[in-house]
Design an enzyme around this catalytic site. Structure first.
Site, mmCIF file in Angstrom:
data_model
loop_
_atom_site.group_PDB
_atom_site.id
_atom_site.type_symbol
_atom_site.label_atom_id
_atom_site.label_comp_id
_atom_site.label_asym_id
_atom_site.label_seq_id
_atom_site.Cartn_x
_atom_site.Cartn_y
_atom_site.Cartn_z
ATOM 1 N N GLU A 87 5.257 106.029 -8.203
ATOM 2 C CA GLU A 87 5.691 107.385 -8.445
ATOM 3 C C GLU A 87 4.440 108.121 -8.848
ATOM 4 O OE1 GLU A 87 9.047 107.852 -11.185
ATOM 5 O OE2 GLU A 87 8.113 109.782 -11.585
ATOM 6 N N CYS A 124 8.051 114.023 -14.801
ATOM 7 C CA CYS A 124 7.786 113.869 -13.367
ATOM 8 C C CYS A 124 8.504 114.957 -12.581
ATOM 9 C CB CYS A 124 8.296 112.534 -12.844
ATOM 10 S SG CYS A 124 8.155 111.201 -14.005
#
Lengths: 524, 524
Positions: A256, A293
């Site tokens: 990620e 995120c």
């Protein structure tokens, strides 16, 4: 005294090539505890022990592994106070509600969900074709290396978070690489995990912990033949180096990396409820100092009164809101640099951009704007992620330019579209969504992207460079377990030799299995 | 005259940097038709057209795409004669039963299965979480490049085979790169596909065909931003170059590279039915001149009378069986080289190894042996794939050494274990299977690995280097479709904007969807 690493079930002195300390971002002072930088010898020892643990775990019934996850979750809940203290000191995140009431219960809850999926085997997509005599399911892949990020010391922690839970529930041991910004927090988790492992009869090396390695050793680790796969959440540059190493060795690596999470505000939405949208945006953009995120880093709108008002109001709100503490000096430095980069490309700085008071890691809430034309002249540059409390509003001159901007976006974790509840934006929505959906892992309507529910339908993933593969999610059970598994068919294998999941009898009485095309919990 | 490439719905002259001809392996003579080697300009044009076709396909109901697949399958069945003629001339494979009665119906059947899965959406793992308001499913990923192998001109063909069927059924257009050994066969398929596309209202560029490119252009193709993913079946060296290019660009690439498909013969099995096992092995090893991905290239056994007899009988049988024709001069050359490599490492050549009569592509049936000790001294060398009618028997001195040999194996598509039906090998089986299962995509009992059923439970895949990712299968529907799809969550998305698969109403009345944890075909 330097902290010990956890290798093969024992806390022992690292084979160390140096030490490091975390910094308290609220004071900018180094915390006293020293942590070792491990040499390859520590990685090698971890790999040997993990390979052996993986073999032992393959012999364990899933229900035993689930017991470990459940007990570990209980221990985390019970150790709330020291965990919160440590994480607060190392990350500056608020003790409450964030750490104690948000992230901690999310973490133990996630482990319990993983335990449930492990016990039921619902994640393994057991498939039986009686006519062909073939049965298949997903099985453990081998030791999983987890590199946790700085921003979720519990819920994405390398020995406590989603990757850890998924890897263990799929039947694999974990080699945790602590995030260097919160090593003590990670150490406390590893202690609890080891206790839980011992009390539930797990192999000692089901969880191991090193704190830091040199870059070359990290790359060697993820490519090692003893490794099954790697989960990495963190910066794009470090992640891509690990990816290159793992790819070259044919080892799966789930990353990620970075995401600007575009939020499209259509004119009808701004006209109908512009004030609410400002509230929602500022809440989402500044929450946790923007260190998520899925932080809404880029807003896309069409020139007009509503957009002007949105920008003016957000500017005031940003200016009037206290600047949160950032996770570390590195985050503060990188945020400042990203803002400078964006301004270097021509973004206009409306508010913020500089340091606030000295003595802690913080930067003023920052709002920038750019035109659609500017963005289209250098889409890559304007997609520079500014991780923290900074956002960029891109103002397109019309819908066509807005769609061009969206078409020039890289892969993202999320994309949001706000449209008029009464329907005046519907035609525009169709065009926007058509361009945006292929670019994102999660498409939202009328809602900001922060807040990633642990749901079977969640996709916390997305096309590169948001992640390394568009088919997998890092959050959500059972889906996230599939990352750490291999598909195995059993062709003409004698009944007594089949894995429990593939026997004629449903192993739990309630495990879903696809038998001759239909999902059922029945026996064969 | 040089053949035309199929770009954007039109057969047109290639922007060519050269030409090539296929060879008839039965005569070693070049076939008359000339095919172009495309420049980057052709690739670029194909990518533009494919990107546009992908957009159009996203607007089509799945049932329309399924119609195309069904009609194409009908056209293939109807064109059996010219397809078989062309493939026989280009590959030397027998017209009947192999091409006409085996591979052709498999190919059309596969397309029809893909159509069914496309229509039902069962492949997309639709998931609905009503409490969280999130719904997810797999969606098309974008244009798929398919590089087909030499050994299945129909069933793995770049515009007719499993990758093609899976990519289209998942909603993506295909850019086919023909295998250079059977360009005319591939051209015929592309003609049929284009007809079917026109007759069913598909975008013209749903299928495109180029025949060959330079290496650098191939690498550029799989890494291009317009590409969704790539499917490749072929040699390890070429595949790994494409993998490196695609990986660096963050583009999924699914590879089927090489596999020696270990077959373990336990002593009780050889004692109980050694003769049958010889029959089964020789049938599997020499079928299609051994040119199958799942050809049993390495036999593993324990020293003893049964093993001696097995080797002696197989040697006789190999010597007494006619050597089949190989697919091309390149295959013959590479097989000869692999045999030399293995003998160079110390394998003993029992029979074969050299050319048979001149005038066709063929090598004598070849049997080699090595000891477990030799194998363990250089596992990588002894795992050199000898693609064709050659096998290596590795004789271990005891069960422990056999298990060590298995533990030193790379990833393989399949692994087989033959054991005594009466149970005398059961304890050994447990040890062998424990080592072997993690190394293979498909584990078989008492059965040779050739013959890959198109089953929902099939895994034609396996750990690297058998493939590039252990979680995916290239054969089997619906599983194989997932390779060409992205996971997408819809979070708080308004009901009328959801994909049909995720609406409250089950779109077909029979599509399995996981609603709040349970698979059901009911409406919400």
């Amino acid at each position: 005294m330097t902290a010990k690493v956890l290798l093969a079930g024992t806390w022992r002195d690292a084979d160390s090539v140096g030490t490091f300390q975390a910094t308290n971002p609220n004071t900018n002072e180094k915390l006293p505890a020293e942590f070792p930088i491990s040499s390859w010898a520590d990685c090698d020892a971890a790999l040997d022990a993990a390979a052996e643990a993986a073999r032992e775990m393959r012999k364990l019934p899933a229900a035993k592994i689930a017991e470990f996850l459940d007990l570990y979750a209980d221990k985390i809940d019970a150790a709330k106070e020291p965990l919160v203290e440590a994480a607060h000191a190392e990350t500056g995140l608020a003790k409450s509600p964030r750490l104690a009431d948000g992230e901690l219960p999310r973490t133990s809850g996630q482990l319990r969900s993983a335990a449930e999926s492990c016990r039921s085997g619902d994640w393994a997509l057991a498939t039986i074709d009686t006519a062909a005599g073939i049965r298949s399911c997903y099985e453990p892949l081998g030791p999983v290396c987890v590199f946790g990020p700085n921003n979720f010391p519990f819920a994405f922690g390398s020995v406590s978070g989603g990757d850890f839970a998924a890897a263990i529930a799929a039947g694999n041991p974990v080699i945790g690489k602590a995030n260097s910004s919160h090593p003590e927090t990670t150490r406390l988790f590893a202690e609890l995990a080891l206790e839980a492992a011992k009390e539930t009869g797990m192999p000692a090396a089901i969880v191991q912990l090193i704190y830091r390695t040199g870059h070359a050793d990290g790359e060697r680790l993820v490519a090692d033949p003893r490794v099954g796969a790697t989960g990495y959440t963190g910066s794009r540059s470090a992640g891509l180096k690990l990816k290159a190493a793992a790819d070259a060795a044919g080892k799966p690596i789930y990353l990620e990396l970075s995401s600007v999470n575009p939020v499209v505000l259509l004119p009808g939405a701004l006209a109908a409820r512009g004030d609410e949208i400002v509230d929602e945006f500022c809440g989402s953009a500044l929450m946790g100092s923007g260190q998520f995120c899925t932080n809404p880093g880029v807003v896309l709108a069409i020139a007009g009164e509503g957009t002007d008002k949105f920008i003016a109001t957000v500017k005031e709100r940003f200016a009037g809101s206290p600047a949160g503490t950032l996770l570390s000096p590195a985050v503060a430095g990188s945020l400042k640099q990203s803002i400078e980069t964006l301004c270097g490309f021509g973004a206009e700085l409306l508010v913020g951009g500089g340091e606030v008071e000295a003595g802690r890691c913080a930067l003023a809430n920052t709002l920038m704007t750019a035109t659609g034309k500017q963005f289209l002249a250098d889409p890559e540059g304007f997609q520079t992620e500014a991780f923290g409390n900074a956002s960029l509003v891109v103002v397109a001159e019309d819908l066509a330019e807005l769609c061009n901007v969206i078409a020039s976006l890289e892969g993202n974790l999320t994309g949001c579209v706000y449209s008029d509840p009464a329907g005046s934006d519907d035609a525009s929505y169709d065009q926007v969504a058509f361009e945006l959906t292929p670019k994102v892992g999660r498409m939202l309507n009328d809602k900001m992207p922060t807040g990633v529910a642990v749901s079977a339908a969640m996709n916390h993933g997305g096309p590169y460079p948001a992640t390394g593969h568009p088919g997998f999610t890092a959050v959500g059970i059972p889906g996230s377990l599939l990352r750490f598994a291999k598909l195995t068919s059993f062709d003409n294998v004698r009944a007594e030799r089949l894995p429990a999941l593939l026997g004629d009898k449903n192993p739990t009485g309630q495990t879903p299995r696809r038998i001759d095309g239909a999902w059922t919990t029945a026996d064969l």
